[in-house]
Design an enzyme around this catalytic site. Structure first.
Site, PDB file in Angstrom:
ATOM      1  N   ARG A 104      16.893 -10.791 -24.662  1.00  0.00           N
ATOM      2  CA  ARG A 104      17.239 -12.193 -24.434  1.00  0.00           C
ATOM      3  C   ARG A 104      18.277 -12.324 -23.314  1.00  0.00           C
ATOM      4  O   ARG A 104      18.265 -13.301 -22.561  1.00  0.00           O
ATOM      5  CB  ARG A 104      17.762 -12.819 -25.728  1.00  0.00           C
ATOM      6  CG  ARG A 104      16.665 -13.109 -26.741  1.00  0.00           C
ATOM      7  CD  ARG A 104      17.239 -13.502 -28.100  1.00  0.00           C
ATOM      8  NE  ARG A 104      18.160 -14.623 -28.026  1.00  0.00           N
ATOM      9  CZ  ARG A 104      17.813 -15.906 -27.977  1.00  0.00           C
ATOM     10  NH1 ARG A 104      16.524 -16.235 -27.978  1.00  0.00           N
ATOM     11  NH2 ARG A 104      18.721 -16.863 -27.940  1.00  0.00           N
TER      12      ARG A 104
ATOM     13  N   PRO B 128      18.654 -18.967 -24.198  1.00  0.00           N
ATOM     14  CA  PRO B 128      18.103 -18.537 -22.905  1.00  0.00           C
ATOM     15  C   PRO B 128      18.834 -19.079 -21.680  1.00  0.00           C
ATOM     16  O   PRO B 128      18.503 -18.705 -20.567  1.00  0.00           O
ATOM     17  CB  PRO B 128      16.676 -19.074 -22.949  1.00  0.00           C
ATOM     18  CG  PRO B 128      16.784 -20.326 -23.776  1.00  0.00           C
ATOM     19  CD  PRO B 128      17.824 -20.020 -24.838  1.00  0.00           C
ATOM     20  N   GLY B 129      19.801 -19.986 -21.858  1.00  0.00           N
ATOM     21  CA  GLY B 129      20.587 -20.419 -20.716  1.00  0.00           C
ATOM     22  C   GLY B 129      20.743 -21.913 -20.541  1.00  0.00           C
ATOM     23  O   GLY B 129      21.388 -22.359 -19.589  1.00  0.00           O
ATOM     24  N   GLY B 130      20.181 -22.704 -21.448  1.00  0.00           N
ATOM     25  CA  GLY B 130      20.287 -24.151 -21.314  1.00  0.00           C
ATOM     26  C   GLY B 130      21.727 -24.639 -21.309  1.00  0.00           C
ATOM     27  O   GLY B 130      22.138 -25.400 -20.430  1.00  0.00           O
ATOM     28  N   LYS B 131      22.495 -24.204 -22.291  1.00  0.00           N
ATOM     29  CA  LYS B 131      23.886 -24.659 -22.371  1.00  0.00           C
ATOM     30  C   LYS B 131      24.723 -24.045 -21.256  1.00  0.00           C
ATOM     31  O   LYS B 131      25.606 -24.703 -20.702  1.00  0.00           O
ATOM     32  CB  LYS B 131      24.454 -24.358 -23.749  1.00  0.00           C
ATOM     33  CG  LYS B 131      23.760 -25.170 -24.851  1.00  0.00           C
ATOM     34  CD  LYS B 131      24.293 -24.871 -26.229  1.00  0.00           C
ATOM     35  CE  LYS B 131      23.561 -25.726 -27.269  1.00  0.00           C
ATOM     36  NZ  LYS B 131      22.134 -25.354 -27.390  1.00  0.00           N
TER      37      LYS B 131
ATOM     38  N   ALA C 124      24.482 -17.270 -25.578  1.00  0.00           N
ATOM     39  CA  ALA C 124      24.064 -18.139 -24.482  1.00  0.00           C
ATOM     40  C   ALA C 124      22.569 -18.206 -24.193  1.00  0.00           C
ATOM     41  O   ALA C 124      22.115 -19.151 -23.545  1.00  0.00           O
ATOM     42  CB  ALA C 124      24.796 -17.738 -23.209  1.00  0.00           C
TER      43      ALA C 124
ATOM     44  N   CYS D  14      21.762 -25.431 -34.637  1.00  0.00           N
ATOM     45  CA  CYS D  14      20.575 -26.285 -34.682  1.00  0.00           C
ATOM     46  C   CYS D  14      20.077 -26.383 -36.133  1.00  0.00           C
ATOM     47  O   CYS D  14      18.880 -26.309 -36.402  1.00  0.00           O
ATOM     48  CB  CYS D  14      19.483 -25.780 -33.741  1.00  0.00           C
ATOM     49  SG  CYS D  14      18.977 -24.072 -34.012  1.00  0.00           S
TER      50      CYS D  14
END
Length: 413
Positions: free
Chosen positions: A150, A120-123, A118, A242
């Protein structure tokens, strides 16, 4: 060490994308990255954010915006208040696919979701917003990052976003295996060879090699196999990377379906995004953002059921409403409680401050509020809580976490 001029890299991109798209991608990799944000629907502001001047909507994200230029986010108090998250527009596509899958898993009970890789937390923040808009308080999202450093960044970003239904953990994927059938959905944005990040991370280019691609594909299969027991039968896996490599994308989703027991949910045309055998591929040069691949499958193999799961055994870094600390018999508010959307706004006096004062607070400077009541106060900027102070009258004790303070000199754009 690979470069954007490496013949081996060009050949790989052409094999994945075709000659014309590979050339466009290589050209895009040499240009500046786009900048986009996603608004927090649980923290609306009284007026349109200044950073959205001239911005255009992200087609697959109701709350996503592509900005005209990159502002200095550090000098925006609303960034620190969790009014928005800075996230690549292509990465937001995973959130769109997640939302398409929700109808397939909701059975009228509390929805359990795992965001496996997860940081850094965007999703995570995107999933949390989608779940809250759809189900209110009737969900739990476990957000996991195995790398401890992280995970600390992830925990901070979750705190700023402010949703108490997100639990942050830092364990290996296999630690979830004993929780058989617990999760209705698992989102696995797995570590990959990173071609989609070439424009943002020069190290991703340097570290690319066919051997690294092969290693990443094998690691991804191990991650999926380790966590698979935790997904209930009929549950959905949203799998993303990605990279453009077929071995890490379509091939691995096929492997999971055949080996672990699942049925791939074939993609349907959406937003003119390129489709692959089993998923969607966003390519720089074709979309404004970076590279992203995403696909989904439903679990068909049987699994056990864990009706009384004690996730506290995972020693979560964060979950629920941030509780106050007790010092010398007195309660001191948890700094993160000010940012939590569950904060009772009647529990502490709210004091609206201007931008410069908010920035000095976030810098952990001493501020003075002579007209405010004494005691613990919540500072707000444009109506959104920024954090706690204890007003002594002549000055305020600053409760902003040291780890999240602004480190550069204060200036107003």
């Amino acid at each position: 060490m690979a470069t954007l001029d490496s013949i081996e890299l060009r050949n790989s991109l052409e094999a994945s994308l075709g000659t014309e798209a590979a050339a466009k991608a290589l050209e895009a990799f040499r240009s500046d990255a786009s900048v986009s944000v996603r608004l927090n629907p649980s923290k609306p502001t009284s007026s349109r954010l200044p950073i959205l001047e001239g911005a255009t909507p992200v087609p697959w994200s109701e709350h996503g915006w592509l900005l005209e230029k990159r502002p200095l986010f550090t000098m925006h108090p609303l960034f620190h208040a969790g009014a928005y998250y800075v996230q690549d527009s292509s990465a937001m596509f995973v959130g769109w696919l997640f939302r398409q899958m929700l109808d397939r898993v909701h059975e009228g009970r509390k929805l359990m979701v795992l965001d496996l890789c997860a940081a850094p937390g965007g999703k995570t923040t995107d999933l949390a917003a989608s779940l809250r808009e759809r189900f209110g308080d009737d969900f739990m999202l476990v957000s996991n990052e195995v790398m401890r450093q992280r995970a600390s960044i992830l925990s901070d970003n979750v705190a700023v976003w402010g949703d108490p239904n997100v639990m942050v953990t830092s364990v290996d994927p296999k630690a979830f295996a004993p929780y058989e059938g617990l999760f209705d959905m698992i989102v696995a944005d797995v570590p990959c060879s990173g071609e989609g990040m070439f424009r943002k991370d020069a190290r991703a280019v340097e570290e690319w090699s066919p051997e690294n691609v092969e290693m990443c594909a094998a690691r991804q299969r191990r991650i999926l196999a380790d966590v698979w027991p935790a997904l209930r039968e009929g549950g959905i896996l949203v799998y993303s990377t990605c990279t453009f490599e077929k071995s890490e994308n379509d091939d691995n989703l096929e492997w999971a379906a055949e080996t672990l027991g699942g049925e791939i949910i074939e993609p349907q045309p959406a937003f003119d995004v390129r489709m692959t055998r089993h998923g969607y591929l966003l390519v720089p040069g074709e979309v404004p953002g970076e590279g992203q691949w995403a696909g989904a499958m439903v679990k068909t193999s049987s699994s056990g059921f864990c009706p009384r799961a004690d996730l506290n055994r995972l020693r979560p870094l964060r979950y629920g409403f941030p509780k106050p600390e007790l010092k010398a018999g007195k309660e001191i508010p948890n700094p993160d409680a000010a940012l939590c959307i569950a904060l009772d706004r009647n529990s502490y006096p709210m004091v609206e401050v201007d931008k410069l004062t908010a920035l000095h607070y976030l810098h952990r400077d001493t501020i003075v509020l002579p007209d405010a009541p004494k005691g613990y106060l919540v500072l707000t900027y444009r109506g959104l809580p920024v954090g706690f102070v204890k007003n002594l009258g002549s000055r305020c004790n600053n409760l902003h976490p040291q780890s999240r303070r602004i480190r550069m000199d204060i200036n107003i754009e």
